[in-house]
Write a protein that holds these residues in place. Structure first.
Motif, PDB file in Angstrom:
ATOM      1  N   LEU A 175       0.809  -1.220   0.000  1.00 44.94           N
ATOM      2  CA  LEU A 175       0.000   0.000   0.000  1.00 44.94           C
ATOM      3  C   LEU A 175       0.845   1.273   0.000  1.00 44.94           C
ATOM      4  CD1 LEU A 175      -2.681  -1.110   2.628  1.00 44.94           C
ATOM      5  CD2 LEU A 175      -3.023  -0.905   0.156  1.00 44.94           C
ATOM      6  N   GLY A 176       2.164   1.127   0.213  1.00 45.07           N
ATOM      7  CA  GLY A 176       3.026   2.299   0.261  1.00 45.07           C
ATOM      8  C   GLY A 176       2.805   3.153   1.489  1.00 45.07           C
ATOM      9  N   LEU A 177       2.347   2.536   2.578  1.00 46.03           N
ATOM     10  CA  LEU A 177       2.077   3.275   3.815  1.00 46.03           C
ATOM     11  C   LEU A 177       3.355   3.336   4.652  1.00 46.03           C
ATOM     12  CD1 LEU A 177      -1.384   1.673   4.704  1.00 46.03           C
ATOM     13  CD2 LEU A 177      -0.963   3.857   3.564  1.00 46.03           C
ATOM     14  N   SER A 178       4.223   4.285   4.314  1.00 44.96           N
ATOM     15  CA  SER A 178       5.523   4.355   4.979  1.00 44.96           C
ATOM     16  C   SER A 178       5.385   4.674   6.475  1.00 44.96           C
ATOM     17  CB  SER A 178       6.406   5.394   4.297  1.00 44.96           C
ATOM     18  OG  SER A 178       5.799   6.672   4.341  1.00 44.96           O
ATOM     19  N   ARG A 179       4.444   5.547   6.808  1.00 45.52           N
ATOM     20  CA  ARG A 179       4.279   5.924   8.217  1.00 45.52           C
ATOM     21  C   ARG A 179       3.808   4.732   9.052  1.00 45.52           C
ATOM     22  NH1 ARG A 179       0.539  10.985  10.390  1.00 45.52           N
ATOM     23  NH2 ARG A 179       1.051  10.764  12.596  1.00 45.52           N
ATOM     24  N   VAL A 180       2.814   4.010   8.523  1.00 50.12           N
ATOM     25  CA  VAL A 180       2.308   2.822   9.239  1.00 50.12           C
ATOM     26  C   VAL A 180       3.388   1.752   9.301  1.00 50.12           C
ATOM     27  CG1 VAL A 180       0.532   1.031   9.237  1.00 50.12           C
ATOM     28  CG2 VAL A 180      -0.048   3.348   8.507  1.00 50.12           C
ATOM     29  N   GLY A 181       4.141   1.615   8.197  1.00 48.94           N
ATOM     30  CA  GLY A 181       5.197   0.610   8.158  1.00 48.94           C
ATOM     31  C   GLY A 181       6.275   0.877   9.186  1.00 48.94           C
ATOM     32  N   LYS A 182       6.689   2.142   9.307  1.00 46.46           N
ATOM     33  CA  LYS A 182       7.695   2.492  10.311  1.00 46.46           C
ATOM     34  C   LYS A 182       7.154   2.284  11.720  1.00 46.46           C
ATOM     35  CE  LYS A 182      10.146   5.847   7.424  1.00 46.46           C
ATOM     36  NZ  LYS A 182      10.477   7.267   7.207  1.00 46.46           N
ATOM     37  N   SER A 183       5.866   2.592  11.908  1.00 45.81           N
ATOM     38  CA  SER A 183       5.244   2.368  13.214  1.00 45.81           C
ATOM     39  C   SER A 183       5.220   0.879  13.557  1.00 45.81           C
ATOM     40  CB  SER A 183       3.819   2.937  13.201  1.00 45.81           C
ATOM     41  OG  SER A 183       3.161   2.674  14.415  1.00 45.81           O
ATOM     42  N   SER A 184       4.917   0.053  12.562  1.00 46.86           N
ATOM     43  CA  SER A 184       4.903  -1.406  12.769  1.00 46.86           C
ATOM     44  C   SER A 184       6.296  -1.913  13.098  1.00 46.86           C
ATOM     45  CB  SER A 184       4.369  -2.104  11.512  1.00 46.86           C
ATOM     46  OG  SER A 184       3.061  -1.674  11.228  1.00 46.86           O
TER      47      SER A 184
END
Length: 772
Positions: A232-241
Motif C-alpha cells: 500500500l506504500g504506507l511508509s508511516r504505518v510501516g515504520k510504526s509497525s
C-alpha cells in the motif's frame, strides 16, 4: 480347551509386545533409508513384520525419510490397516509433494473404512490447496461437517488456509468468524489471506482488531503486516509497525521477518533504511540479501543490485532461485546480455530448477529485452509445463521487436494448448494486430474478451489503440464512449488514434475537453496534440499548447522537444524551431534529421548542410531519413555535385545501402539539372526495379526541360511500369497533354481507369480565428 488356547494367545501377545518394546530405540535411531531397510529385513527374519505396532513404526520411519515406495509396499501387504496407518500414508504423500496421489489415497480410505478421524483432514486439505483444487476442498469440508469435526482447532485452521490459498476470501472469513476460539495462528492465517489476495487494507484492519482484542502478536503476524504496508506504500504505518516489532522484541532472530522489513522499506523507496536494517541484522541470510537486491531493482538501482550480488558471492552466502531471478532482472534492465548469459550458465552448472520462482520467465525476459528473442524462444521451448507468465513475456517481446506475426502465432499456440489468456496476453495480441493492421483477428480477440468477461480499462485502451491503427476510428470512438474514461491512458489512446488517422482537429478538440475538465495530462498527451498542430499548421494553437506544457510542469523529454521543433518548422517559424532544437539537453538521430529536414523544406540549403556536418562531427551516425532530407535539399537547391557527394558518402563513409527513396532523390537532382541521360543511367544501375517515385522524378525532369524526345525514347519503360500510384499516372498524362501527344494521353488515362485510380484532389489550409 478354548480357555487354554485363549491363555496361550494372550501369553504370545505379551511376548510379542515385549519383543517390539526392545526394537523401539532402534526405530528412533534409524534416520537413513539403508538403516530402516536393514531393520525392516531383521523384522521379517524374526517374523515380526505383520505386527500392527511394527508395521506402524516402519510406515512412520519410511515416511520421515520420504520413501513413499517402501511405505506403500508395507501398507499394501498389511491385512487390515487402521486409520492411523492411512493417515501416515496420506501425510507422507503430502510431505513429498505428491498431492494428487494423497487425495487418491484419501478416497481409497473412505471406501475402505467409511469413517475418518480428525487427524486425516489437515493433510488432505493441504493437498487440495497445494494443487488449487477448491472444488475437492469443498467436498472435504462437507465430509468434515458430516463427521462433526468442524470445531476442531487444527481442522478449522486447515480450512482457513485452504480457502485463503485458493483465493476464496468469503469462505475463509466465514470459517474464521465461526471459530469458537481464535489463537494467534488463526488470526495470522486470515490476515495473510487478505494480504496475499490483494486486500492489504482489510488485512491491516484485522491487525488493528488483533491489537485491540489483546491477541499476542508473533513474528508471522508482523511478516504479513510488513508486506501489507509495502504493497500500500504506507511508509508511516510501516515504520510504526517496525517500531512495534522492536519495542516488543518480536522475532528478533526471525529470518523471514527481517527480510520482509527490508523489502518493505524498498517498496517505500527508502533504501537508506533498508540498507541500515540489513547491515544491523542479527545474521544476514540468503533471504535478507535477496530482499536488498530486490529493493534496489524496484527503485531502478540495477548496478547497486548487481554489486550487492557480487558481495553476496564473496561472503559465500548460499544463492537460491529467487536471488538469481532478481539478478537476471537487473541484467535485463541494464541490457547486459553477457552478464545475463553468465548467470544462465551458473543456473545450468548448478542444476538450479528453472521452473521455480519464475526463473525461466526472467531469463526469457532477459533475452527479449536484449533483442535476442531466438535465445528466449529456446529457453521457452525447453520446458513441457509452460507457465502463463512465460507465454506473456515472450509474446510481448515479439511485439516490442515489431515481430507481430511471431507474436500472434505464439498467442494462437497458447490458446491451442488450452491455456487461458489473461489481460496481459490479450493486450499484447491486440498490439500485434495493430502493428500489421490485422483487424479481423483483432475483432475475434475483442469477442473473446467479451465472452470471457475480461473487460477492463487496460484491455479497453488496447482495443482503442488496435482499432485506431487498423483505421477503424469509429470502433475506437464507440469503445472510448463506453468506457469510464478514468485514466489519462484512455484519453491518450483516443487522442493518438485521431492523430494517427488524420483526424487532427478531433484530436485537438478532445485535448480541449481534457483541459476544460481539468484532467491529468502527461508527456504522451502533449506529444500527440503537438503532432496534430504540426499536421494542421496551427501555429497559434501550437504556441498555446507549448505554453501550457511549461505551466503544467510536464517533464519535457527528447521526443516532445523534437515534436515542438518539427511543429514550428512545418508552421513556418524556423527561428523558433532552431531555438527549441538548441535548448535540447539530449538529441537523438530523429532530432537531428528533423532539423535538417526543416531547413530542407524551406530551401535553407546552407543551414541544412551546416547542421548535417555538425551532427557528423559529434560522432552521430546519419540514418536513411537524414540522407533523404539532405539529398532532397540538394535537389531543390540545384546542388548537383553536393548531392552526388552525399549519395556516394552514404555508401562509402557510412556503409549504408540506398533505398528507393534515395535513388528517387538522386534521379530528381539530375533530372532537375537537365542531366536526363545521367538520371536514366542511375535508374538502370539500381539493384532493384525502379518504382513510380523514381520514374516520376525522371518524367518531371522531362517536363521541366521540355524533352519530349527523351520521353519518347523511354516510352516502353514508362508504359510497362506496373504501379498503383495515381500521382505517377497523373503526371505522365499531363506531360503528354502538354506536348500534344493525345494518343499516349488516352492510353495513360485508360490504364488509370482499368486500375480504378483517381487523381487525388489538392487542397490548401489556413487557420481562422485560432483558439487561445
Amino acid at each position: 480347551m478354548l480357555q487354554q488356547n485363549g491363555r496361550l494367545s494372550s501369553i504370545a501377545a505379551q511376548k510379542l509386545k515385549a519383543k517390539m518394546t526392545l526394537y523401539m530405540p532402534l526405530f528412533k535411531a534409524c534416520t537413513t533409508l539403508r538403516s530402516v531397510t536393514l531393520l525392516h529385513a531383521h523384522l521379517i527374519v524374526r517374523g515380526l513384520q505383520k505386527d500392527t505396532l511394527a508395521s506402524t513404526k516402519l510406515i512412520e520411519s519410511y515416511s520421515q525419510i520420504g520413501s513413499v515406495h517402501s511405505l506403500r509396499l508395507i501398507f499394501d501387504t498389511f491385512p487390515n490397516p487402521d486409520s492411523f496407518m492411512w493417515g501416515v500414508l496420506i501425510k507422507c504423500h503430502v510431505w513429498n509433494g505428491l498431492f494428487q496421489e494423497a487425495i487418491s489415497v484419501y478416497h481409497d480410505m473412505l471406501e475402505s473404512l467409511g469413517e475418518l478421524n480428525e487427524f486425516i483432514f489437515p493433510s488432505v486439505l493441504r493437498a487440495c490447496s497445494a494443487i488449487n483444487d477448491l472444488r475437492q476442498g469443498k467436498k472435504v469440508h462437507a465430509r468434515i461437517l458430516k463427521s462433526g469435526f468442524e470445531s476442531d482447532p487444527v481442522v478449522e485452521t486447515s480450512l482457513l488456509s485452504l480457502y485463503g490459498e485458493t483465493g476464496c476470501l468469503y469462505n475463509a472469513r466465514k470459517v474464521f468468524d465461526a471459530m469458537s476460539t481464535r489463537d494467534v495462528v488463526s488470526w495470522s492465517s486470515i490476515l495473510s489471506t487478505y494480504v496475499h489476495n490483494g486486500q492489504a487494507s482489510e488485512g491491516l484492519e484485522i491487525f488493528r482488531k488483533m491489537v485491540r482484542e489483546g491477541v499476542e502478536i508473533d513474528s508471522v503476524t508482523m511478516l504479513s503486516v510488513a508486506e501489507a504496508c509495502g504493497e500500500l506504500g504506507l511508509s508511516r504505518v510501516g515504520k510504526s509497525s517496525h517500531g512495534y516489532v522492536v519495542r516488543r522484541n518480536i522475532g528478533s532472530d526471525h529470518e523471514a521477518l527481517g527480510s520482509s522489513l527490508v523489502a518493505m522499506y524498498g517498496k517505500f523507496g527508502d533504501l537508506c533504511s533498508a540498507e541500515k536494517l540489513f547491515c544491523n541484522g542479527v545474521y544476514q541470510s540468503v533471504s535478507s540479501w535477496t530482499a536488498l537486491i530486490s529493493s534496489y531493482n524496484q527503485n531502478g538501482y540495477y548496478l547497486e543490485a548487481l554489486g550487492t550480488f557480487i558481495e553476496m558471492l564473496e561472503c559465500k552466502v548460499e544463492i537460491n532461485s529467487v536471488t538469481l531471478m532478481n539478478v537476471v532482472c537487473s541484467c535485463a534492465r541494464l541490457g547486459w546480455l553477457r552478464e545475463g548469459k553468465s548467470v544462465h550458465g551458473y543456473v545450468i552448472r548448478n542444476n538450479v530448477d528453472l521452473d521455480k520462482d519464475f526463473l525461466r520467465s526472467s531469463l526469457i525476459d532477459l533475452y527479449a529485452n536484449c533483442g535476442h528473442l531466438r535465445y528466449g524462444r529456446q529457453v521457452f521451448d525447453a520446458t513441457q509445463d509452460k507457465h502463463v507468465i512465460s507465454w506473456n513475456i515472450l509474446i510481448s517481446g515479439y511485439v516490442r521487436a515489431q515481430m507481430a506475426d511471431e507474436a500472434l502465432s505464439l498467442f494462437l499456440e497458447m490458446l491451442i494448448e488450452g491455456i487461458l489468456a489473461d489481460s496481459f496476453a490479450l493486450a499484447s495480441a491486440l498490439s500485434a494486430c495493430g502493428i500489421i493492421g490485422l483487424s479481423e483477428l483483432g475483432c475475434q480477440i475483442h469477442c473473446l474478451i467479451i465472452k470471457t468477461n475480461l473487460q477492463n480499462e487496460f484491455l479497453e485502451n488496447a482495443l482503442i489503440d488496435m482499432y485506431s491503427k487498423c483505421g477503424f476510428i469509429n470502433s475506437s470512438i464507440r469503445i472510448f464512449h463506453d468506457t469510464q474514461k478514468g485514466s489519462v491512458i484512455t484519453w491518450n489512446s483516443m487522442v493518438c488514434g485521431f492523430s494517427q488517422n488524420g483526424y487532427s482537429k478531433e484530436a485537438l478538440s478532445l485535448f480541449d475537453e481534457m483541459y476544460a475538465k481539468c484532467l491529468d495530462m502527461d508527456e504522451v498527451t502533449f506529444l500527440s496534440v503537438i503532432q496534430a498542430c504540426s499536421n494542421l499548421g496551427f501555429i497559434d494553437k501550437g504556441k498555446w499548447i507549448h505554453h501550457k506544457l511549461i505551466i503544467f510542469g510536464v517533464r519535457k523529454d527528447m521526443y516532445i522537444d523534437t515534436a515542438l521543433a518539427n511543429m514550428y518548422a512545418r508552421c513556418g517559424d524556423l527561428q523558433m524551431a532552431r531555438r527549441v532544437f538548441d535548448k535540447m539537453t539530449e538529441r537523438s538521430i530523429v532530432s537531428w534529421s528533423s532539423m535538417i529536414g526543416s531547413y530542407a523544406m524551406h530551401g535553407h540549403i546552407d543551414d541544412c548542410i551546416s547542421v548535417f556536418n555538425r551532427m557528423v562531427e559529434l560522432g552521430i551516425k546519419p540514418n536513411d531519413v537524414t540522407f533523404m532530407n539532405i539529398l532532397s535539399a540538394c535537389s531543390h537547391a540545384g546542388y548537383v555535385e553536393k548531392g552526388k557527394f552525399y549519395f556516394n558518402s552514404m555508401v562509402k563513409d557510412f556503409g549504408m545501402t540506398p533505398n528507393s527513396e534515395h535513388y528517387a532523390c538522386l534521379v530528381d537532382l539530375l533530372s532537375r539539372a537537365g542531366d536526363l541521360s545521367g538520371a536514366y543511367e542511375v535508374i538502370n544501375s539500381m539493384p532493384f526495379p525502379a518504382d513510380a517515385s523514381v520514374w516520376g522524378a525522371l518524367v518531371n525532369g522531362c517536363r521541366i526541360h521540355n524533352r519530349m524526345d527523351f520521353l519518347k525514347s523511354i516510352k516502353k519503360d514508362l508504359v510497362n511500369m506496373d504501379a498503383d500510384d495515381s500521382g505517377y499516372y497523373t503526371l505522365l498524362s499531363n506531360v503528354y497533354a502538354e506536348g500534344g501527344k493525345w494518343n499516349e494521353f488516352t492510353m495513360v488515362k485508360s490504364k488509370m481507369i482499368s486500375r480504378h485510380l483517381k487523381k487525388a484532389p489538392g487542397y490548401s489550409m489556413i487557420e481562422i480565428e485560432p483558439n487561445s
